[in-house]
Scaffold this motif. Structure first.
Motif, PDB file in Angstrom:
ATOM      1  N   GLU A 253     -12.160 -42.533  19.500  1.00 31.65           N
ATOM      2  CA  GLU A 253     -11.198 -43.373  18.774  1.00 31.65           C
ATOM      3  C   GLU A 253     -10.859 -44.629  19.583  1.00 31.65           C
ATOM      4  N   GLU A 254     -11.612 -44.876  20.620  1.00 35.89           N
ATOM      5  CA  GLU A 254     -11.397 -45.969  21.586  1.00 35.89           C
ATOM      6  C   GLU A 254     -10.154 -45.669  22.429  1.00 35.89           C
ATOM      7  N   ASN A 255      -8.944 -45.959  21.914  1.00 29.96           N
ATOM      8  CA  ASN A 255      -7.690 -45.625  22.617  1.00 29.96           C
ATOM      9  C   ASN A 255      -7.515 -46.333  23.958  1.00 29.96           C
ATOM     10  N   ASN A 256      -8.350 -47.333  24.235  1.00 31.63           N
ATOM     11  CA  ASN A 256      -8.166 -48.102  25.471  1.00 31.63           C
ATOM     12  C   ASN A 256      -8.156 -49.601  25.198  1.00 31.63           C
ATOM     13  N   LEU A 257      -7.941 -49.981  23.933  1.00 33.23           N
ATOM     14  CA  LEU A 257      -7.838 -51.398  23.597  1.00 33.23           C
ATOM     15  C   LEU A 257      -6.437 -51.907  23.919  1.00 33.23           C
ATOM     16  N   TYR A 258      -6.319 -53.215  24.095  1.00 30.63           N
ATOM     17  CA  TYR A 258      -5.070 -53.806  24.567  1.00 30.63           C
ATOM     18  C   TYR A 258      -4.491 -52.986  25.731  1.00 30.63           C
ATOM     19  N   PRO A 259      -5.236 -52.858  26.835  1.00 32.74           N
ATOM     20  CA  PRO A 259      -4.712 -52.106  27.993  1.00 32.74           C
ATOM     21  C   PRO A 259      -3.453 -52.775  28.529  1.00 32.74           C
ATOM     22  N   PHE A 260      -2.594 -51.985  29.150  1.00 31.29           N
ATOM     23  CA  PHE A 260      -1.403 -52.539  29.806  1.00 31.29           C
ATOM     24  C   PHE A 260      -1.823 -53.092  31.166  1.00 31.29           C
ATOM     25  N   VAL A 261      -1.536 -54.354  31.417  1.00 33.79           N
ATOM     26  CA  VAL A 261      -1.889 -54.991  32.680  1.00 33.79           C
ATOM     27  C   VAL A 261      -0.641 -55.673  33.232  1.00 33.79           C
ATOM     28  N   TRP A 262      -0.181 -55.222  34.405  1.00 35.77           N
ATOM     29  CA  TRP A 262       1.021 -55.778  35.024  1.00 35.77           C
ATOM     30  C   TRP A 262       0.697 -56.264  36.430  1.00 35.77           C
ATOM     31  N   LEU A 263       1.160 -57.476  36.728  1.00 39.36           N
ATOM     32  CA  LEU A 263       1.017 -58.006  38.080  1.00 39.36           C
ATOM     33  C   LEU A 263       2.006 -57.303  38.990  1.00 39.36           C
ATOM     34  N   ASN A 264       1.472 -56.578  39.972  1.00 35.71           N
ATOM     35  CA  ASN A 264       2.307 -55.862  40.926  1.00 35.71           C
ATOM     36  C   ASN A 264       2.922 -56.847  41.926  1.00 35.71           C
ATOM     37  N   THR A 265       3.955 -56.410  42.617  1.00 31.83           N
ATOM     38  CA  THR A 265       4.645 -57.271  43.582  1.00 31.83           C
ATOM     39  C   THR A 265       3.821 -57.523  44.841  1.00 31.83           C
ATOM     40  N   PHE A 270      -1.844 -53.717  38.146  1.00 30.17           N
ATOM     41  CA  PHE A 270      -1.772 -52.366  37.598  1.00 30.17           C
ATOM     42  C   PHE A 270      -2.410 -52.408  36.216  1.00 30.17           C
ATOM     43  N   VAL A 271      -3.459 -51.619  36.015  1.00 29.24           N
ATOM     44  CA  VAL A 271      -4.188 -51.596  34.742  1.00 29.24           C
ATOM     45  C   VAL A 271      -4.145 -50.179  34.189  1.00 29.24           C
ATOM     46  N   PHE A 272      -3.611 -50.041  32.974  1.00 27.16           N
ATOM     47  CA  PHE A 272      -3.488 -48.728  32.334  1.00 27.16           C
ATOM     48  C   PHE A 272      -4.272 -48.746  31.032  1.00 27.16           C
ATOM     49  N   ALA A 273      -5.165 -47.752  30.848  1.00 22.42           N
ATOM     50  CA  ALA A 273      -5.960 -47.642  29.635  1.00 22.42           C
ATOM     51  C   ALA A 273      -6.023 -46.187  29.194  1.00 22.42           C
ATOM     52  N   ASN A 274      -5.630 -45.940  27.963  1.00 28.16           N
ATOM     53  CA  ASN A 274      -5.681 -44.606  27.352  1.00 28.16           C
ATOM     54  C   ASN A 274      -4.642 -43.682  27.981  1.00 28.16           C
ATOM     55  N   ASN A 275      -4.974 -43.060  29.107  1.00 23.60           N
ATOM     56  CA  ASN A 275      -4.020 -42.204  29.817  1.00 23.60           C
ATOM     57  C   ASN A 275      -4.199 -42.275  31.333  1.00 23.60           C
ATOM     58  N   ARG A 276      -4.986 -43.257  31.772  1.00 18.70           N
ATOM     59  CA  ARG A 276      -5.281 -43.394  33.200  1.00 18.70           C
ATOM     60  C   ARG A 276      -4.969 -44.806  33.680  1.00 18.70           C
ATOM     61  N   PRO A 295      -0.195 -37.360  31.168  1.00 16.14           N
ATOM     62  CA  PRO A 295      -0.584 -36.392  30.140  1.00 16.14           C
ATOM     63  C   PRO A 295       0.194 -36.588  28.840  1.00 16.14           C
ATOM     64  N   GLY A 296      -0.265 -35.915  27.804  1.00 15.59           N
ATOM     65  CA  GLY A 296       0.477 -35.876  26.545  1.00 15.59           C
ATOM     66  C   GLY A 296      -0.215 -36.533  25.387  1.00 15.59           C
ATOM     67  N   GLY A 297      -1.135 -37.471  25.641  1.00 21.51           N
ATOM     68  CA  GLY A 297      -1.796 -38.183  24.552  1.00 21.51           C
ATOM     69  C   GLY A 297      -2.258 -39.539  25.025  1.00 21.51           C
ATOM     70  N   GLN A 334      -4.595 -37.809  20.992  1.00 18.44           N
ATOM     71  CA  GLN A 334      -5.891 -38.438  21.204  1.00 18.44           C
ATOM     72  C   GLN A 334      -6.660 -38.665  19.898  1.00 18.44           C
ATOM     73  N   ASP A 335      -6.528 -37.760  18.953  1.00 17.91           N
ATOM     74  CA  ASP A 335      -7.318 -37.851  17.722  1.00 17.91           C
ATOM     75  C   ASP A 335      -6.514 -38.358  16.534  1.00 17.91           C
ATOM     76  N   SER A 336      -5.383 -39.000  16.782  1.00 18.75           N
ATOM     77  CA  SER A 336      -4.514 -39.386  15.664  1.00 18.75           C
ATOM     78  C   SER A 336      -5.181 -40.419  14.749  1.00 18.75           C
ATOM     79  N   TYR A 337      -6.002 -41.297  15.317  1.00 15.61           N
ATOM     80  CA  TYR A 337      -6.668 -42.301  14.490  1.00 15.61           C
ATOM     81  C   TYR A 337      -7.652 -41.630  13.530  1.00 15.61           C
ATOM     82  N   TYR A 338      -8.420 -40.679  14.051  1.00 13.98           N
ATOM     83  CA  TYR A 338      -9.347 -39.936  13.201  1.00 13.98           C
ATOM     84  C   TYR A 338      -8.600 -39.182  12.099  1.00 13.98           C
ATOM     85  N   ARG A 339      -7.513 -38.537  12.454  1.00 15.21           N
ATOM     86  CA  ARG A 339      -6.757 -37.744  11.485  1.00 15.21           C
ATOM     87  C   ARG A 339      -6.050 -38.634  10.460  1.00 15.21           C
TER      88      ARG A 339
END
Length: 592
Positions: A253-265, A270-276, A295-297, A334-339
């Motif tokens: 379902e991809e789930n890693n589009l528009y990753p969160f990217v924050w400039l650390n101090t 810091f790059v977050f995609a999906n759950n990592r 964890p969690g989704g 994780q599978d909410s888009y498919y469902r």
């Protein structure tokens, strides 16, 4: 022996408390002035003046100072009946105080035409097909005056950010717009300038982040499991950097589009995609650290949780490592888009997680929101609180894939004790689903717009294309707290500051007992907001060395500019004075 040991320990603690606020690393911060730790109980904090209505006496929050209390749940108002275009992308343009909304040119229609004298876009020269609708508007945030602008490349699901001079740089989009870099300067009569071949990869659902020198990186996107650096205006980039994180988090379902990217101090990303998540060096393009899995989704598009880099606390003397903490709220299974494609709309995630990314042992700490949320927008407020607004309670992002609108925003107080951080606020009556936006305004209100779960402009459907624009007044704008609201004296505050510079902010405030414990200064970087992600959103709590009277009802705040571009990339910020949690109207200031 015990008595002497106790005496030595007590003297040591008092010496620590007497020294500069931030000379020590994070483990020592609870001993420092401004922290509610019991060692400063002998200092009397100024009490708020008696107020009417729902306001109550102030109380302390962890992290410093007295905050005026109120039970007022906020207030909604209709600002405009029509934004002209579907407000799926939004940013506040500096100095001119106009918000830029734009939609997707692929639909070849909006609710506002290009003005006379502006040529229509030629869609197909062979058939002479043209598009005379505007897909970009500049709207005055005070009057609602609207100026339609011409766009030729498709901006659907693009990204953006502001240069150090306040120019909006928009990147990516759909089809012919996917490799484009667009520029719109912050002036009354400026128009878009577009460079269709500026990017090396097609960037659709990508994230753009500002680097310490004011340049940009753009990360990810559909079928773009890599990143690149945006070249100077008019140039084309040809170099790509592969991302193992994006490859490993690209599920069915991809789930890693528009990753969160924050400039650390520390200047890393810091790059977050999906759950990592990872910490990436933009200097060496090496992964410095991999963080624990959340964890969690899934939290990224189409799972679409939302995120913020929590306010960065600065001091007159800063620690060697300045703490930074990331917040991520909501999302989906994780599978909410498919469902959802099978018409099964799963409940959204209800948790929020925080992690101190500069900690020696970083770990996620979870807490529960009052309700599940997906597709919400996270807004940093000028007093350091966080607003979660828009979105749904079931499903995920996508055409018609979200259900059960989340009408009530949530106020989150990151410095309150766990279990006391969330408060449900007054509900709107307008569903704000997929493709909604929200941004903080100079007057402390939040502009809320958008919502289009349809492939085009459609009105006779479950969730119609929404063109109405609202403003939400957070609880600190309770009329009963109006006498606590400072006013920045424009000619008593600089318009431009340099890193590490001592400067003064002059305010009008008719209160007694005003001190550096209850009068603060914050700086807010205006974010580019789309698809539940607010790129480059950043709030700084500046160090204050002194607050001195400067005449009847007037005070001067002696404060210190951010130390470097790792903390605050060069560019425009809104500067606020905040008294007992009540912010002034913001003034524009440029960090150079």
């Amino acid at each position: 022996m015990r008595a002497s040991t106790k005496l030595i320990w007590t003297v040591s603690v008092l010496m620590l408390a007497a020294m500069s606020e931030a000379i020590f690393p994070l483990p020592f911060l609870p001993f420092l002035p401004g922290f509610n730790n019991g060692f400063n109980n002998g200092v009397k904090a100024a009490k708020p003046q008696p107020v009417a209505g729902g306001a109550r006496k102030g109380g302390k929050r962890r992290g410093g100072g007295v905050e005026a209390k109120t039970n007022w749940p906020g207030q909604w108002e209709i600002f405009m009946k029509s934004s002209g275009v579907s407000a799926m992308h939004a940013i506040l343009m500096p100095v001119i105080n106009k918000v830029q909304f734009y939609d997707a040119t692929i639909w070849r229609i909006s609710a506002i035409k290009l003005p006379p004298g502006v040529p229509c876009h030629v869609v197909d020269a062979k058939t002479n097909k043209i598009d005379c609708w505007a897909h970009s508007v500049l709207i005055d945030v005070n009057t609602g005056a609207t100026k339609p602008l011409s766009l030729t490349t498709d901006t659907w699901c693009s990204s953006g950010g502001l240069t150090k001079n306040g120019t909006l740089v928009s990147t990516g989009g759909y089809n012919g717009g996917a490799n484009t870099a667009r520029y719109l300067a912050a002036c009354e009569n400026c128009n878009w300038v577009e460079y269709p071949q500026a990017l090396a990869a097609k960037r659709w659902y990508s994230t753009q982040a500002t680097l310490p020198d004011g340049s940009f990186i753009v990360v990810g996107g559909r079928d773009a499991l890599n990143y690149e650096y945006i070249p100077m205006e008019g140039q084309n980039n040809k170099k790509l950097y592969d991302s193992l994180l994006l490859r490993q988090t690209d599920d069915p379902e991809e789930n890693n589009l528009y990753p969160f990217v924050w400039l650390n101090t520390d200047g890393n990303l810091f790059v977050f995609a999906n759950n990592r998540s990872i910490l990436l060096s933009p200097k060496t393009n090496k992964v410095i650290k991999e963080f624990p899995q959340l964890p969690g989704g899934t939290r990224n598009y189409p799972g679409s949780g939302s995120s913020a880099l929590l306010p960065i606390r600065l001091y007159v003397v800063n620690p060697k490592v300045i703490p930074a903490e990331v917040l991520i709220c909501g999302g989906s299974k994780q599978d909410s888009y498919y469902r959802a494609g099978k018409k099964v709309f799963e409940p959204a995630l209800q948790d929020c997680a925080r992690m101190r990314i500069n900690s020696a042992r970083p770990r996620w700490k979870k807490e529960m929101m009052p309700t599940p949320r997906i597709m919400s927008d996270t807004v940093l407020l000028p007093n350091g609180d966080v607003l979660l607004v828009n979105g749904a309670k079931r499903g995920c992002s996508g055409w018609g894939y979200g259900k059960d609108p989340a009408f009530s925003p949530l106020l989150y107080k990151p410095r309150a004790a766990r279990g006391q951080r969330f408060k449900e606020l007054a509900a709107t009556t307008i569903p704000r689903m997929y493709h909604s936006t929200a941004i903080a305004l100079p007057d402390g209100k939040v502009l809320v717009a958008g919502s289009n779960t349809n492939d085009g402009y459609k009105y006779n459907v479950e969730y119609p294309t929404e063109l109405r624009v609202e403003k939400f007044s957070p609880p600190y704008l309770d009329p009963a707290l109006a006498n606590l609201r400072p006013k920045i004296v424009a000619n008593g505050t600089p318009k431009q500051i340099r890193y590490g510079q001592n400067f003064k902010v002059k305010v009008n405030l008719n209160q007694q007992g005003v001190t550096k414990q209850n009068l603060k200064v914050t700086m807010l970087a205006p974010p580019f907001t789309t698809h539940s992600i607010s790129m480059n959103m950043r709030l700084l709590l500046l160090g204050v060395s002194a607050v001195t009277p400067a005449g009847a009802g007037t005070f001067e705040i002696q404060t210190l500019a951010p130390p470097n571009g790792n903390i605050a990339p060069p560019g425009y910020y809104l500067i606020f004075a905040v008294y007992q949690g009540v912010p002034s109207t913001g003034e524009w200031i440029q960090v150079v």
